[in-house]
Design an enzyme around this catalytic site. Sequence first.
Site, PDB file in Angstrom:
ATOM      1  N   ASP A 136       0.848  -1.174   0.000  1.00  8.52           N
ATOM      2  CA  ASP A 136       0.000   0.000   0.000  1.00  8.52           C
ATOM      3  C   ASP A 136       0.896   1.240   0.000  1.00  8.52           C
ATOM      4  OD1 ASP A 136      -2.717   1.189   2.142  1.00  8.52           O
ATOM      5  OD2 ASP A 136      -2.177   1.594   0.083  1.00  8.52           O
ATOM      6  N   GLY A 172       0.711   3.863   2.001  1.00  8.72           N
ATOM      7  CA  GLY A 172       0.965   4.484   3.301  1.00  8.72           C
ATOM      8  C   GLY A 172      -0.068   5.534   3.652  1.00  8.72           C
ATOM      9  N   GLY A 173      -0.881   5.929   2.686  1.00 10.09           N
ATOM     10  CA  GLY A 173      -1.864   6.980   2.928  1.00 10.09           C
ATOM     11  C   GLY A 173      -2.793   6.627   4.075  1.00 10.09           C
ATOM     12  N   PHE A 174      -3.280   5.418   4.054  1.00  7.97           N
ATOM     13  CA  PHE A 174      -4.271   5.008   5.057  1.00  7.97           C
ATOM     14  C   PHE A 174      -3.688   5.069   6.464  1.00  7.97           C
ATOM     15  CE2 PHE A 174      -8.127   3.007   6.358  1.00  7.97           C
ATOM     16  CZ  PHE A 174      -7.808   2.182   7.413  1.00  7.97           C
ATOM     17  N   ASP A 189      -2.915   8.273  -1.785  1.00 10.10           N
ATOM     18  CA  ASP A 189      -4.264   8.843  -1.809  1.00 10.10           C
ATOM     19  C   ASP A 189      -4.651   9.339  -0.425  1.00 10.10           C
ATOM     20  OD1 ASP A 189      -4.263   6.338  -0.608  1.00 10.10           O
ATOM     21  OD2 ASP A 189      -6.347   5.964  -1.106  1.00 10.10           O
ATOM     22  N   GLN A 229     -11.702   6.899  -5.017  1.00  8.10           N
ATOM     23  CA  GLN A 229     -12.310   7.388  -3.791  1.00  8.10           C
ATOM     24  C   GLN A 229     -13.691   7.972  -4.104  1.00  8.10           C
ATOM     25  OE1 GLN A 229     -11.291   6.789  -0.837  1.00  8.10           O
ATOM     26  NE2 GLN A 229      -9.113   6.284  -1.047  1.00  8.10           N
ATOM     27  N   ASP A 251      -7.972  -7.663   0.843  1.00  8.60           N
ATOM     28  CA  ASP A 251      -6.958  -7.853   1.896  1.00  8.60           C
ATOM     29  C   ASP A 251      -7.599  -7.518   3.224  1.00  8.60           C
ATOM     30  OD1 ASP A 251      -6.537  -4.667   1.688  1.00  8.60           O
ATOM     31  OD2 ASP A 251      -5.656  -5.450   3.544  1.00  8.60           O
ATOM     32  N   CYS A 274     -12.520 -28.974   8.443  1.00 10.13           N
ATOM     33  CA  CYS A 274     -11.316 -28.309   7.941  1.00 10.13           C
ATOM     34  C   CYS A 274     -10.185 -29.304   7.757  1.00 10.13           C
ATOM     35  CB  CYS A 274     -10.887 -27.225   8.935  1.00 10.13           C
ATOM     36  SG  CYS A 274      -9.451 -26.280   8.361  1.00 10.13           S
ATOM     37  N   CYS A 276      -6.961 -28.351   7.415  1.00  9.88           N
ATOM     38  CA  CYS A 276      -5.680 -27.651   7.597  1.00  9.88           C
ATOM     39  C   CYS A 276      -4.797 -28.378   8.598  1.00  9.88           C
ATOM     40  CB  CYS A 276      -5.918 -26.205   8.029  1.00  9.88           C
ATOM     41  SG  CYS A 276      -6.096 -25.940   9.802  1.00  9.88           S
ATOM     42  N   CYS A 309      -6.094 -28.372  12.220  1.00  9.88           N
ATOM     43  CA  CYS A 309      -7.257 -29.227  12.492  1.00  9.88           C
ATOM     44  C   CYS A 309      -6.950 -30.705  12.325  1.00  9.88           C
ATOM     45  CB  CYS A 309      -8.418 -28.821  11.584  1.00  9.88           C
ATOM     46  SG  CYS A 309      -8.993 -27.162  11.963  1.00  9.88           S
ATOM     47  N   HIS A 350      -4.927 -21.719  10.943  1.00 11.50           N
ATOM     48  CA  HIS A 350      -6.304 -22.149  10.625  1.00 11.50           C
ATOM     49  C   HIS A 350      -7.122 -21.016   9.993  1.00 11.50           C
ATOM     50  CE1 HIS A 350     -10.332 -23.758  10.823  1.00 11.50           C
ATOM     51  NE2 HIS A 350     -10.666 -22.585  11.354  1.00 11.50           N
TER      52      HIS A 350
HETATM   53  C1  LIG Z   1      -9.260  -1.893   7.191  1.00  9.27           C
HETATM   54  N1  LIG Z   1     -10.013  -1.074   6.275  1.00  9.27           N
HETATM   55  C2  LIG Z   1      -9.357  -0.394   5.319  1.00  9.27           C
HETATM   56  N2  LIG Z   1      -8.016  -0.485   5.083  1.00  9.27           N
HETATM   57  C3  LIG Z   1      -7.780   0.395   4.076  1.00  9.27           C
HETATM   58  C4  LIG Z   1      -6.557   0.740   3.475  1.00  9.27           C
HETATM   59  C5  LIG Z   1      -5.270   0.134   3.997  1.00  9.27           C
HETATM   60  C6  LIG Z   1      -4.957  -1.216   3.553  1.00  9.27           C
HETATM   61  C7  LIG Z   1      -3.549  -1.550   4.052  1.00  9.27           C
HETATM   62  O1  LIG Z   1      -3.447  -1.353   5.469  1.00  9.27           O
HETATM   63  C8  LIG Z   1      -3.077  -2.549   6.141  1.00  9.27           C
HETATM   64  O2  LIG Z   1      -4.196  -3.108   6.798  1.00  9.27           O
HETATM   65  C9  LIG Z   1      -4.889  -2.193   7.661  1.00  9.27           C
HETATM   66  C10 LIG Z   1      -2.591  -3.494   5.095  1.00  9.27           C
HETATM   67  O3  LIG Z   1      -1.181  -3.441   5.100  1.00  9.27           O
HETATM   68  C11 LIG Z   1      -3.148  -2.975   3.775  1.00  9.27           C
HETATM   69  O4  LIG Z   1      -2.094  -2.979   2.819  1.00  9.27           O
HETATM   70  C12 LIG Z   1      -2.561  -2.802   1.502  1.00  9.27           C
HETATM   71  C13 LIG Z   1      -6.578   1.751   2.472  1.00  9.27           C
HETATM   72  N3  LIG Z   1      -5.386   2.143   1.893  1.00  9.27           N
HETATM   73  C14 LIG Z   1      -5.377   3.170   1.015  1.00  9.27           C
HETATM   74  N4  LIG Z   1      -4.219   3.582   0.465  1.00  9.27           N
HETATM   75  N5  LIG Z   1      -6.534   3.822   0.641  1.00  9.27           N
HETATM   76  C15 LIG Z   1      -7.759   3.465   1.128  1.00  9.27           C
HETATM   77  O5  LIG Z   1      -8.768   4.074   0.768  1.00  9.27           O
HETATM   78  C16 LIG Z   1      -7.803   2.385   2.099  1.00  9.27           C
HETATM   79  C17 LIG Z   1      -9.020   1.986   2.681  1.00  9.27           C
HETATM   80  C18 LIG Z   1      -8.998   0.994   3.683  1.00  9.27           C
HETATM   81  N6  LIG Z   1      -9.976   0.471   4.464  1.00  9.27           N
HETATM   82 ZN   LIG Z   2      -8.330 -25.773  10.278  1.00  8.13          ZN
END
Ligand SMILES: CNc1nc2c(CC[C@H]3O[C@@H](OC)[C@H](O)[C@@H]3OC)c3nc(N)[nH]c(=O)c3cc2[nH]1
Ligand SMILES: [Zn+2]
Length: 374
Positions: free
Chosen positions: A94, A96-98, A148, A191, A268, A306, A308, A311, A337
């Site tokens: 990702d 890093g914005g989030f 973003d 967005q 993810d 399961c 796995c 299990c 699991h």
């Molecule tokens: C949980 N809900 C959620 N996560 C989000 C993430 C982080 C995923 C990233 O953050 C980490 O997990 C929290 C993971 O590393 C993942 O990597 C891609 C987002 N990243 C960006 N750049 N823009 C978004 O609009 C966005 C929306 C989200 N909604």
């Molecule tokens: Zn299992």
Amino acid sequence: MTAIRYEHIKTCKQTGARLGIVHTPHGSFETPAFMPVGTQATVKTMSPEELKAMEAGIILSNTYHLWLRPGHDIVKEAGGLHKFMNWDRPILTDSGGFQVFSLSKFRTIEEEGVHFRHHLNGSKLFLSPEKATEIQNALGADIMMAFDECPPYPATYDYMKASVERTSRWAERCLNAHQRPHDQALFGIVQGGEFEALRKQSAKDLISMDFPGYAIGGLSVGESKEVMNEVLEFTTPLLPEDKPRYLMGVGSPRSLIDGAIRGVDMFDCVLPTRIARNGTLMTSKGRLVVRNAAYKRDYGPLDENCTCYTCQNYSRAYIHHLIRADETFGLRLTSYHNLHFLLNMMKQVREAIRQDRLGDFRDEFFEQYGFNKP
Ligand SMILES: CNc1nc2c(CC[C@H]3O[C@@H](OC)[C@H](O)[C@@H]3OC)c3nc(N)[nH]c(=O)c3cc2[nH]1
Ligand SMILES: [Zn+2]
């Protein structure tokens, strides 16, 4: 030539979900796909061999965290993220914005980028489209995300409109800064919150820049399932059919199935490994909290349906004991699991698409998992 290619295999006649393959320089993965999250260059407690054993096709890592620790320069010197973490299959990072918006306080967003405080030591930091692109080029993931703003939820229409327009300008700057060291694929992030007109504007802006794939951002930020599904229903059709669609931060078994039905290819979420660490398991009969006293003398597997490693070899009583005793091996067994459960569920989703019956599968799964209980 972009580094990745989406191969459409078929569309489910019952739901409109799509079966596909994403081809990358580090191999291909089938979609719809769940991508285990390895935020700090490891999917917590799992080895690459175990992730391969459960057929994880692609994993994630996180730019914000790796930039702060150990530093993207160290990962680059080590030969890049694949070498550093000994994972030779596809990786996505990702931008890093989030994390800036979810982890740090005292942030100010300007046209140039975002000023904020380190979420651990409070030092002043700055991230921009150029910086986020430079970091991801150094990490070398096969798929990288544009920088973003994931706006707070809820947001006003006016705030969201200004944010979408800035995110589109930032996306252009990422494209211009992208050095393509290993011809990494840069995905744009759509967005616009729950406003259809803004989702349309965001998608139009990004599609005009011709990204090799598109993420749907700004969801799984506190909105209801109904709002998420509604936004997906009017957003995924805006995106090109010949490119992958990635719904960020999603999610639960229900959200993965409902997202696939609405045309999403990649997901993810930290959920499976996060809840595993406090002893909560996803099973074919719904959630199970193995640390509860009820399992102290339960010598059966976590989930009798399961296959796995956990299990096949360990009982609920044993895992109950390990979690209560705070034994690390307990975290490994529960993480194994839960990841296997979601990866296996997506395998069943892909099979249901092949048989044009994903809607029926949804009903069966929701019934069995207990989603239909009032
Ligand atoms: C949980 N809900 C959620 N996560 C989000 C993430 C982080 C995923 C990233 O953050 C980490 O997990 C929290 C993971 O590393 C993942 O990597 C891609 C987002 N990243 C960006 N750049 N823009 C978004 O609009 C966005 C929306 C989200 N909604
Ligand atoms: Zn299992």
